[in-house]
Design an enzyme around this catalytic site. Structure first.
Site, PDB file in Angstrom:
ATOM      1  CD  GLU A  47       8.072  28.076  21.067  1.00  0.00           C
ATOM      2  OE1 GLU A  47       7.227  27.669  20.241  1.00  0.00           O
ATOM      3  OE2 GLU A  47       8.008  29.166  21.634  1.00  0.00           O
TER       4      GLU A  47
ATOM      5  CB  CYS B 156       3.429  31.348  24.881  1.00  0.00           C
ATOM      6  SG  CYS B 156       3.148  29.561  24.777  1.00  0.00           S
TER       7      CYS B 156
ATOM      8  CB  CYS C 104       6.655  27.316  24.607  1.00  0.00           C
ATOM      9  SG  CYS C 104       5.504  26.873  23.276  1.00  0.00           S
TER      10      CYS C 104
ATOM     11  CG  HIS D 258       2.755  27.236  20.437  1.00  0.00           C
ATOM     12  ND1 HIS D 258       2.850  28.194  21.405  1.00  0.00           N
ATOM     13  CD2 HIS D 258       1.535  27.403  19.858  1.00  0.00           C
ATOM     14  CE1 HIS D 258       1.740  28.924  21.431  1.00  0.00           C
ATOM     15  NE2 HIS D 258       0.922  28.456  20.503  1.00  0.00           N
TER      16      HIS D 258
END
Lengths: 138, 138
Positions: free
Chosen positions: A48, A76, A79, A46
């Site tokens: 992040e 999410c 993260c 992801h």
């Protein structure tokens, strides 16, 4: 957040869910990243996560307590956990993610000292996501 | 889990919090990893995260729905999120982590289809952690 949106656009352009992230420390951008889960065949890629790893590498330290993480979509659970471990000073996100966002599954996952700012360029960030998924359904 | 314990011991030997993880798919170990957060200066370098990334790389696909992830300590929120995104078939962990474990902060973070088995070699896994932190306090 405009820089994060540019990153999100890059993700969308390569068929990735369009999420972008930027880490700023003392008025300087120290990391930029976009979602690469499909490209890398890796659910942990992801925006992040990559931004946090890159920022720590730039700083030479694990903690981002003097940094702001800008991300186009609400993080999410995964993260949010990483943002907490990094003791991130400030989290700024654009669009909310009612389905997968940390606020639903783990509202207390962040470090207690992390300042959270929501909805910055939220419409633009959400529009990128909506257009992406609308395109997928065509 | 014995293989995961060996990984945890490797982490402890290099001054890392002793957590180890192994991914098994169709009776074959396809990934082994241990915590490397200090070595890599990266809060995301938990044993589970690395094991998931490595397993997906071995399989050539993002999803671990036919795999079992063995980890010596209850995953944190970040790792639980990653285990969910990977749609991991089975999660087996040893020691519970009351302070940082996902069950406290995000009890519904896992994928609904993931089967969870707790407490396997729990005493041994917990002892490694206790001894490590006791050593730190000396």
């Amino acid at each position: 957040m405009k820089q994060a949106l540019l990153e999100a656009q890059k993700a969308g352009d390569r068929g990735e869910v369009p999420v972008g992230a930027v880490v700023v420390c003392k008025d300087r951008v120290i990391a930029r990243a976009h979602n690469l889960t499909e490209t890398l065949t890796d659910v942990t890629a992801h925006a992040e996560m990559q931004a946090i790893t890159a920022a720590a590498s730039t700083l030479g330290g694990k903690y981002l307590n003097e940094c702001t993480l800008y991300v186009t979509v609400e993080p999410c659970v995964m993260c949010a956990g990483a943002i907490a471990w990094a003791q991130t000073g400030r989290l700024v996100f654009g669009a909310e993610d009612e389905k997968r966002g940390y606020q639903r599954y783990a509202p207390h996952a962040l470090h207690p000292k992390t300042v959270v700012v929501k909805g910055v360029l939220g419409d633009e960030c959400a529009a990128l996501m909506k257009n992406f998924f609308a395109g997928k359904r065509r």
